[in-house]
Design an enzyme around this catalytic site. Structure first.
Site, PDB file in Angstrom:
ATOM      1  N   PHE A   1      -6.135   8.875   3.466  1.00 44.22           N
ATOM      2  CA  PHE A   1      -6.536   7.748   2.629  1.00 44.22           C
ATOM      3  C   PHE A   1      -7.419   6.832   3.453  1.00 44.22           C
ATOM      4  O   PHE A   1      -7.577   7.011   4.656  1.00 44.22           O
ATOM      5  CB  PHE A   1      -5.307   7.007   2.089  1.00 44.22           C
ATOM      6  CG  PHE A   1      -4.439   6.355   3.156  1.00 44.22           C
ATOM      7  CD1 PHE A   1      -4.552   5.001   3.439  1.00 44.22           C
ATOM      8  CD2 PHE A   1      -3.512   7.102   3.867  1.00 44.22           C
ATOM      9  CE1 PHE A   1      -3.766   4.396   4.412  1.00 44.22           C
ATOM     10  CE2 PHE A   1      -2.707   6.514   4.841  1.00 44.22           C
ATOM     11  CZ  PHE A   1      -2.836   5.159   5.112  1.00 44.22           C
TER      12      PHE A   1
ATOM     13  N   LYS B   1      -1.496  14.746  12.346  1.00 44.39           N
ATOM     14  CA  LYS B   1      -2.033  13.387  12.364  1.00 44.39           C
ATOM     15  C   LYS B   1      -1.071  12.403  13.028  1.00 44.39           C
ATOM     16  O   LYS B   1      -1.475  11.591  13.870  1.00 44.39           O
ATOM     17  CB  LYS B   1      -2.345  12.917  10.942  1.00 44.39           C
ATOM     18  CG  LYS B   1      -2.890  11.498  10.875  1.00 44.39           C
ATOM     19  CD  LYS B   1      -3.086  11.022   9.447  1.00 44.39           C
ATOM     20  CE  LYS B   1      -3.546   9.564   9.422  1.00 44.39           C
ATOM     21  NZ  LYS B   1      -3.672   9.036   8.050  1.00 44.39           N
TER      22      LYS B   1
ATOM     23  N   ASP C   1      -0.965  -3.793  10.596  1.00 47.87           N
ATOM     24  CA  ASP C   1      -2.332  -4.129  10.228  1.00 47.87           C
ATOM     25  C   ASP C   1      -3.219  -3.220  11.052  1.00 47.87           C
ATOM     26  O   ASP C   1      -3.053  -3.103  12.272  1.00 47.87           O
ATOM     27  CB  ASP C   1      -2.682  -5.594  10.497  1.00 47.87           C
ATOM     28  CG  ASP C   1      -3.974  -5.966   9.777  1.00 47.87           C
ATOM     29  OD1 ASP C   1      -4.010  -5.869   8.542  1.00 47.87           O
ATOM     30  OD2 ASP C   1      -4.952  -6.335  10.447  1.00 47.87           O
ATOM     31  N   SER C   2      -4.127  -2.563  10.394  1.00 50.66           N
ATOM     32  CA  SER C   2      -4.909  -1.548  11.072  1.00 50.66           C
ATOM     33  C   SER C   2      -6.319  -1.520  10.526  1.00 50.66           C
ATOM     34  O   SER C   2      -6.606  -2.066   9.459  1.00 50.66           O
ATOM     35  CB  SER C   2      -4.256  -0.169  10.917  1.00 50.66           C
ATOM     36  OG  SER C   2      -3.998   0.103   9.550  1.00 50.66           O
TER      37      SER C   2
ATOM     38  N   LYS D   1       0.266   3.705   2.928  1.00 50.86           N
ATOM     39  CA  LYS D   1       0.757   3.214   4.213  1.00 50.86           C
ATOM     40  C   LYS D   1       2.283   3.263   4.265  1.00 50.86           C
ATOM     41  O   LYS D   1       2.868   3.644   5.288  1.00 50.86           O
ATOM     42  CB  LYS D   1       0.256   1.791   4.471  1.00 50.86           C
ATOM     43  CG  LYS D   1       0.611   1.243   5.842  1.00 50.86           C
ATOM     44  CD  LYS D   1       0.091  -0.165   6.041  1.00 50.86           C
ATOM     45  CE  LYS D   1      -1.402  -0.215   6.153  1.00 50.86           C
ATOM     46  NZ  LYS D   1      -1.885  -1.575   6.536  1.00 50.86           N
TER      47      LYS D   1
ATOM     48  N   ASN E   1       0.855  -1.181   0.000  1.00 47.32           N
ATOM     49  CA  ASN E   1       0.000   0.000   0.000  1.00 47.32           C
ATOM     50  C   ASN E   1       0.897   1.239   0.000  1.00 47.32           C
ATOM     51  O   ASN E   1       1.583   1.521   0.977  1.00 47.32           O
ATOM     52  CB  ASN E   1      -0.911  -0.021   1.230  1.00 47.32           C
ATOM     53  CG  ASN E   1      -1.881   1.136   1.277  1.00 47.32           C
ATOM     54  OD1 ASN E   1      -1.525   2.277   1.000  1.00 47.32           O
ATOM     55  ND2 ASN E   1      -3.123   0.849   1.654  1.00 47.32           N
TER      56      ASN E   1
ATOM     57  N   TYR F   1     -10.369   5.463   5.370  1.00 43.49           N
ATOM     58  CA  TYR F   1     -11.512   6.081   6.039  1.00 43.49           C
ATOM     59  C   TYR F   1     -11.186   7.467   6.607  1.00 43.49           C
ATOM     60  O   TYR F   1     -12.021   8.059   7.291  1.00 43.49           O
ATOM     61  CB  TYR F   1     -12.002   5.180   7.174  1.00 43.49           C
ATOM     62  CG  TYR F   1     -12.511   3.834   6.727  1.00 43.49           C
ATOM     63  CD1 TYR F   1     -13.801   3.681   6.238  1.00 43.49           C
ATOM     64  CD2 TYR F   1     -11.702   2.704   6.791  1.00 43.49           C
ATOM     65  CE1 TYR F   1     -14.281   2.445   5.829  1.00 43.49           C
ATOM     66  CE2 TYR F   1     -12.158   1.461   6.384  1.00 43.49           C
ATOM     67  CZ  TYR F   1     -13.447   1.332   5.901  1.00 43.49           C
ATOM     68  OH  TYR F   1     -13.908   0.103   5.484  1.00 43.49           O
TER      69      TYR F   1
ATOM     70  N   HIS G   1      -3.379   6.271  15.267  1.00 43.62           N
ATOM     71  CA  HIS G   1      -3.194   4.903  15.732  1.00 43.62           C
ATOM     72  C   HIS G   1      -1.835   4.354  15.303  1.00 43.62           C
ATOM     73  O   HIS G   1      -1.121   3.750  16.099  1.00 43.62           O
ATOM     74  CB  HIS G   1      -4.319   4.021  15.202  1.00 43.62           C
ATOM     75  CG  HIS G   1      -4.523   4.093  13.721  1.00 43.62           C
ATOM     76  ND1 HIS G   1      -4.757   5.277  13.042  1.00 43.62           N
ATOM     77  CD2 HIS G   1      -4.519   3.121  12.760  1.00 43.62           C
ATOM     78  CE1 HIS G   1      -4.887   5.035  11.750  1.00 43.62           C
ATOM     79  NE2 HIS G   1      -4.747   3.740  11.562  1.00 43.62           N
ATOM     80  N   ARG G   2      -1.465   4.599  14.049  1.00 40.62           N
ATOM     81  CA  ARG G   2      -0.187   4.096  13.537  1.00 40.62           C
ATOM     82  C   ARG G   2       0.983   4.847  14.168  1.00 40.62           C
ATOM     83  O   ARG G   2       2.000   4.243  14.522  1.00 40.62           O
ATOM     84  CB  ARG G   2      -0.171   4.218  12.015  1.00 40.62           C
ATOM     85  CG  ARG G   2       1.001   3.513  11.345  1.00 40.62           C
ATOM     86  CD  ARG G   2       0.798   3.463   9.834  1.00 40.62           C
ATOM     87  NE  ARG G   2      -0.357   2.647   9.497  1.00 40.62           N
ATOM     88  CZ  ARG G   2      -1.458   3.118   8.896  1.00 40.62           C
ATOM     89  NH1 ARG G   2      -1.543   4.396   8.554  1.00 40.62           N
ATOM     90  NH2 ARG G   2      -2.460   2.312   8.627  1.00 40.62           N
TER      91      ARG G   2
END
Length: 225
Positions: free
Chosen positions: A152, A188, A69-70, A12, A9, A154, A193-194
């Site tokens: 990107f 961000k 993985d998210s 990502k 990706n 959601y 989360h990442r």
């Protein structure tokens, strides 16, 4: 440290590379590492899928590998789309269709019941099979329309509770209700989360590298709402 990012990706990869390089690491893409694998993500948790990807790519290139993985977990949908976030619409990687389905599912959900969180599991895997998982999350809510051009997946629908203050490591309440996709990269990364999962990796990496007995280090469960 040099890592291979176990992802095909491009969005990502860009985000992982940006965060890890800011921490002083070097990040190679799978292509740069000479690996063209796309492992089947058949785990039932974010951590399992991250480990599947990290192990496969690490064994193929014999270099330290990091995989993410998210997904998005929505309270009104009992945690869906969860681990199926990338293929929520029935096919993998169609961001537009995934967002459309999410908006349809949330049509009659009132503002006070639109709580959600983004979850990331980051797995580091070494050629000697040692590995660790670090989990991060960002809480927020689902908007009623897509807004913003910077993200990107959601991102145009997810409104985080906080935003980062660039260059400080601090956060502020998201009083303007901006989506992930309306934030700058620095805003961000500080609260995503990442970003949080990678911050945990960075903080615990020295101990992980020094202690050969550590396998499966994690920050805690990332599945429940």
């Amino acid at each position: 440290m040099e890592f291979v990012a176990a992802t095909n990706n491009a969005h990502k990869l860009k985000e992982m590379r940006r965060i890890l390089e800011r921490m002083g690491h070097t990040v190679l893409s799978q292509k740069e590492a000479g690996v063209s694998l796309d492992p089947e993500e058949n785990g039932t948790t974010f951590s399992e899928n991250a480990c599947i990807k990290a192990q496969a790519i690490c064994e193929a290139c014999q270099k330290p590998t990091v995989a993410d993985d998210s997904g998005l977990c929505v309270e009104a949908l009992n945690g869906a789309p969860g681990v199926y976030s990338a293929r929520y619409c029935g096919r993998h990687g169609d961001d537009g269709a995934n967002n459309q389905k999410l908006m349809q599912e949330m049509t009659n959900v009132p503002p006070h019941k639109r709580g959600a969180k983004f979850v990331s599991a980051i797995c580091i895997w070494l050629p000697n099979q040692r590995h660790a998982v670090f989990e991060g999350e960002c809480r927020g809510s689902i908007g009623f329309e897509e807004r913003g051009e910077n993200g990107f997946g959601y991102d145009p629908l997810f409104i985080p509770d906080e935003v980062g203050i660039p260059g400080t490591g601090e956060t502020l309440p998201n009083v303007s209700h901006r989506t992930y996709a309306e934030l700058s990269a620095d805003e961000k990364d500080a609260i995503s989360h990442r970003g949080r999962a990678l911050q945990l990796l960075e903080a615990q990496l020295p101990d992980f590298l020094a202690d050969a007995s550590i396998i499966g280090m994690a920050s805690g469960p990332a599945q429940s709402l």
